[in-house]
Design a protein around this motif. Structure first.
Motif, short mmCIF file in Angstrom:
data_model
loop_
_atom_site.label_atom_id
_atom_site.label_comp_id
_atom_site.label_asym_id
_atom_site.label_seq_id
_atom_site.Cartn_x
_atom_site.Cartn_y
_atom_site.Cartn_z
N PHE A 1 -12.44 -44.22 13.77
CA PHE A 1 -11.33 -44.07 12.84
C PHE A 1 -10.00 -43.79 13.53
CE2 PHE A 1 -15.14 -42.82 10.44
CZ PHE A 1 -15.03 -43.70 9.36
N ASN A 2 -9.96 -43.88 14.84
CA ASN A 2 -8.75 -43.54 15.57
C ASN A 2 -7.60 -44.48 15.20
OD1 ASN A 2 -7.24 -42.08 17.45
ND2 ASN A 2 -7.59 -43.64 19.03
N LYS A 3 -6.44 -43.92 15.00
CA LYS A 3 -5.24 -44.69 14.75
C LYS A 3 -4.09 -44.05 15.49
CE LYS A 3 -4.06 -42.13 10.54
NZ LYS A 3 -3.73 -42.22 9.09
N LYS A 4 -3.06 -44.80 15.72
CA LYS A 4 -1.91 -44.31 16.46
C LYS A 4 -1.15 -43.31 15.59
CE LYS A 4 2.21 -45.81 18.94
NZ LYS A 4 1.86 -45.03 20.15
N ASN A 5 -0.90 -42.13 16.15
CA ASN A 5 -0.19 -41.09 15.42
C ASN A 5 1.29 -41.44 15.30
OD1 ASN A 5 -2.54 -39.62 15.23
ND2 ASN A 5 -2.09 -38.35 17.03
N PRO A 6 1.91 -41.10 14.18
CA PRO A 6 3.34 -41.39 14.01
C PRO A 6 4.24 -40.50 14.86
CG PRO A 6 2.51 -40.18 12.12
CD PRO A 6 1.31 -40.52 12.96
N ALA A 7 3.71 -39.37 15.36
CA ALA A 7 4.48 -38.46 16.20
C ALA A 7 3.50 -37.61 16.99
CB ALA A 7 5.40 -37.58 15.35
N ALA A 8 4.02 -36.86 17.93
CA ALA A 8 3.15 -36.00 18.74
C ALA A 8 2.72 -34.77 17.96
CB ALA A 8 3.91 -35.57 20.01
N TYR A 9 1.54 -34.24 18.32
CA TYR A 9 1.13 -32.95 17.77
C TYR A 9 2.03 -31.85 18.36
CZ TYR A 9 -3.22 -35.40 16.59
OH TYR A 9 -4.14 -36.29 16.09
N PRO A 10 2.11 -30.70 17.71
CA PRO A 10 2.84 -29.58 18.31
C PRO A 10 2.20 -29.22 19.65
CG PRO A 10 2.38 -29.14 15.99
CD PRO A 10 1.60 -30.36 16.36
N PRO A 11 2.95 -28.57 20.55
CA PRO A 11 2.39 -28.19 21.85
C PRO A 11 1.33 -27.11 21.69
CG PRO A 11 4.54 -27.19 21.55
CD PRO A 11 4.35 -28.13 20.40
N GLY A 12 0.50 -26.98 22.71
CA GLY A 12 -0.55 -25.96 22.69
C GLY A 12 -1.36 -26.00 23.96
#
Length: 528
Positions: A26-37
């Motif tokens: 189900f992987n798809k390209k994210n529209p933006a980065a996740y928050p840092p961590g």
């Protein structure tokens, strides 16, 4: 109890492979980065990083490194932690339409049954009905007025118990909290010792605090384990869940049956439950809502009140100057010939500020209750996918030096306007949680009132009166100080337990009557 730290290598490998394969499908390209961590490992993500002991402290340290909004991933489950009041309000308040849901807890919620309690209800009709029940019966100071006598009588009984056995303070606090709330929620007058309703509630609430803490069960992030038989590796938690389900069912059903039986006999006193049941027949759904509304009221108000009052006694032990100022106000306004009553609230602003400071100083629910995002969102340029669990670090917000000067100091005056200096931020804007469930925290109440609704219901006025009365009456008649053993003063540590609901660690203190007049006030009869 199977936690993320106790999962076997085989269980972890199987879970990781399953999560990895699903992500590939189900992987798809994210529209933006996740928050840092903190960086995670392939397949398992941050499963080894999830803190289980006082997670709010780890979240605070991560916040210093990664910022006000940070992200981790545990076996495919996205988790976002919020470390600032502004960020929490921007996301959970201003975008409450998509941030007000609750995550499903497969073990604590589904198997044990806490999904029926108000804090874990998904945003929808049943939650609205719970809140309506609370508002209609105890949602205003006027509505709560009929229960003032109950609270005053039980608080008088509390100071009498403390006077007789001061070394059993914690037991007295818990007994009194149960007595007040059970009388109001179900019209039940508790027994002086070993009350069955109080005992089962204590057990159920301890279990609640454990099962709803972050990382309580591996099945909460690997839900397929819930379907596995009890003998399956990693499924031993199901035996615990079955036992704890029975405890919860007893806590919810036994007091409810007591009210139903009393009403059938025509001898039921007025209570939250009897008012909702009325005299007309109810549908099964109506009965379910009444039963669980009442149970939530009792569970929430009881344990949170206990935590706050214990933290008050700890603060008075460590900050004697604060105690002296509070007693001076009581002596000047109330005098030595009677105990403070609920009608004195508006005349005792320092006592009200002290109650607020007790709430801020010790965060009863340090990581709040987790929210769940109902649809994808982009916030501050970061991608927050649907289903993300959002945890507000309430402990840090209440101890943020940018908000509170010297946050470790117990200082009620921070909430009073002095010499043109504005009061510091109201703790109610933080400790009650965020979003649509908690909008009642914005109610404009008198400054002397402690508004307390950390268990996500609108029983504010019930608990504020209990806490305020306990503080005012205790300070009127007792001097609270450090215990002395073998000629040495014992300085208690400021420490608190882990779990969803946090209590001060057990501590010793000295509690003595202030005078012979105080003893006379303590020994007055306390009856309904």
């Amino acid at each position: 109890m199977l936690t993320l730290t106790s999962i076997t290598g085989l269980d972890l490998c199987l879970a990781c492979v399953g999560v990895y394969l699903l992500k590939q499908v189900f992987n798809k390209k994210n529209p933006a980065a996740y928050p840092p961590g903190p960086p995670g490992w392939p397949l398992i993500g941050n499963v080894l990083d999830v803190p289980h002991i006082k997670p709010w402290l780890t979240f605070t340290e991560w916040g210093k490194k990664y910022g006000d909004i940070l992200h981790i991933e545990v076996l495919g489950q996205h988790i976002v932690v919020l470390n600032s009041l502004k960020t929490a309000m921007d996301m959970l308040d201003n975008k409450s339409t998509i941030y007000s849901d609750r995550p499903i807890l497969p073990v604590g919620g589904e198997l044990i049954g806490w999904k029926n309690a108000t804090p874990l209800l998904p945003y929808g009709d049943r939650l609205r009905r719970h809140r309506k029940n609370f508002h209609n019966v105890i949602g205003t100071r006027a509505a709560m007025g009929i229960y003032n006598q109950v609270e005053e009588v039980e608080t008088r009984r509390f100071i009498k118990r403390v006077f007789k056995k001061p070394d059993q303070l914690e037991a007295h606090v818990r007994h009194t909290a149960g007595a007040v709330i059970l009388r109001i929620s179900h019209g039940y007058e508790v027994k002086e010792n070993d009350d069955p309703f109080v005992d089962v509630a204590d057990r159920a609430l301890d279990q609640w605090s454990r099962v709803t803490a972050p990382g309580a069960f591996v099945a909460d992030v690997v839900p397929f384990l819930v379907k596995a038989p009890e003998w399956f590796p990693g499924a031993g938690f199901k035996r615990v869940a079955r036992e704890w389900h029975d405890t919860l069912e007893e806590m919810v059903s036994a007091p409810y049956k007591f009210v139903v039986d009393q009403m059938a006999a025509g001898i039921a006193p007025e209570s939250f439950t009897s008012n909702l049941l009325g005299g007309s027949p109810l549908s099964a759904e109506d009965e379910h809502v009444v039963k669980w509304s009442a149970a939530t009221l009792y569970a929430g108000a009881s344990d949170t009140t206990v935590s706050t009052i214990n933290s008050f006694f700890l603060a008075m032990t460590l900050f004697p100057d604060v105690q002296k100022k509070a007693q001076a106000e009581i002596d000047a306004v109330v005098g030595p010939d009677r105990l403070p009553s609920i009608t004195d609230q508006d005349s005792l602003p320092y006592i009200g500020a002290l109650a607020k400071e007790a709430l801020r100083w010790h965060a009863v629910i340090p990581t709040g209750f987790p929210h769940c995002v109902s649809e994808d969102d982009i916030h501050d340029g970061y991608y927050i996918p649907k289903g993300t669990v959002v945890i507000p670090n309430i402990w840090f917000m209440l101890h943020d030096p940018e908000i509170y000067v010297n946050p470790r100091q117990f200082n009620p005056e921070r909430f009073l306007a002095n010499d043109g200096k504005k009061p510091e931020t109201e703790p109610r804007t933080i400790c009650f949680g965020f979003g649509r469930r908690y909008l009642s925290r914005y109610a404009q109440l008198p400054n002397c009132i402690l508004t307390f609704s950390c268990f996500s219901f609108t029983g504010i006025h019930l608990v504020e009166a209990s806490v305020w009365l306990s503080i005012a009456m205790s300070l009127a008649v007792f001097d609270i100080s450090k215990a002395v053993e073998n000629g040495i003063e014992i300085i208690p540590d400021v420490d608190q337990s882990s779990g969803t609901i946090s209590h001060p660690k057990p501590f010793k203190c000295s509690i003595k009557p202030r005078s012979s007049k105080a003893v006379a006030l303590i020994e007055q009869d306390a009856n309904y």
